[in-house]
Design an enzyme around this catalytic site. Structure first.
Site: not given
Ligand code: PRP
Ligand code: URA
Length: 210
Positions: A109, A201
């Site tokens: 989602t 990521d």
């Molecule tokens: C990533 C990033 C942000 C988010 C951004 O975290 O560090 O928190 O995605 O995406 P958005 O703007 O669409 O919300 P992630 O959910 O991958 O979690 P993590 O840091 O635990 O890997």
């Molecule tokens: N979270 C990440 O870490 N990378 C992206 O490009 C988007 C969300």
């Protein structure tokens, strides 16, 4: 008052960002660069802290100096990737308090799912800097800032390393009073919600989990 969006074009930030993006940059260097970029971003994002006059006795006379006027700061990383920016931020403001907000994006989602929130008790007296390397759809930043605002902080700023246009617009719309700082503004999101060209990521690259 309406917030501003600043893309930080300092040559040191841009140089470090180019290495950070590189797919061949390994975990150790990636982690160091995230902290270094965070430190440089905090340097600039704190330039509007108010100052007060102070007289200092030097060995040769009295100097008319200025010091930060009693403002307290808090850094709030969004877990997990935001953790990678904390050390760099604290290198410049060691007395800042640190709160944590745990959010992950549901892979299907793309909606943020909150799993942790621990903020400094006196956050209502603090200028808060929310830290997260990536602003993609904006959902995580919007949610984190909504949580923080419930505790009525003095001010909120958001610092990310890379923003997507979609996330920047969404965050400006949801929290128009928040200043947003980014080292890079990229092109678009792909079908999986990843920033293109981005850096992949961020959490996985900081912690070496992929
Ligand atoms: C990533 C990033 C942000 C988010 C951004 O975290 O560090 O928190 O995605 O995406 P958005 O703007 O669409 O919300 P992630 O959910 O991958 O979690 P993590 O840091 O635990 O890997
Ligand atoms: N979270 C990440 O870490 N990378 C992206 O490009 C988007 C969300």
């Amino acid at each position: 008052m309406s917030g501003k969006a600043v893309i930080m074009d300092h040559p040191l930030i841009q140089h470090k960002l180019s290495i950070l993006r590189d797919v061949s940059t390994g975990t150790r260097e990636f982690r160091e660069l995230v902290n270094e970029i965070a430190m440089l971003m905090i340097y600039d994002a704190t330039r509007d802290l108010p100052l007060q006059e102070k007289e200092v006795q030097t060995p040769c006379g009295v100097a008319h100096c200025r010091e930060i006027a009693g403002r307290k700061l808090a850094f709030v990383p969004i877990l997990r990737a935001g953790l990678g920016m904390v050390e760099g931020a604290l290198a410049l403001v060691p007395s800042a308090r640190v709160g944590h907000i745990g959010l992950y994006r549901d892979e299907k989602t793309l909606q943020p799912v909150e799993y942790y929130c621990k903020l400094p008790k006196d956050i209502d007296k603090r200028d808060v800097f929310v830290l997260d390397p990536m602003l993609a759809t904006g959902g995580s930043a919007i949610d984190a800032i909504t949580q923080i605002k419930k505790r009525a902080p003095h001010s909120v700023k958001f610092l990310c390393i890379i923003a997507a246009p979609e996330g920047l617009e969404a965050l400006k719309k949801a929290h128009p009073d928040v200043d947003i700082f980014a080292a890079g503004l990229d092109d678009h999101l792909n079908e999986n919600g990843y920033i293109v060209p981005g850096l992949g990521d961020a959490g996985d690259r900081i912690f070496g989990t992929k």
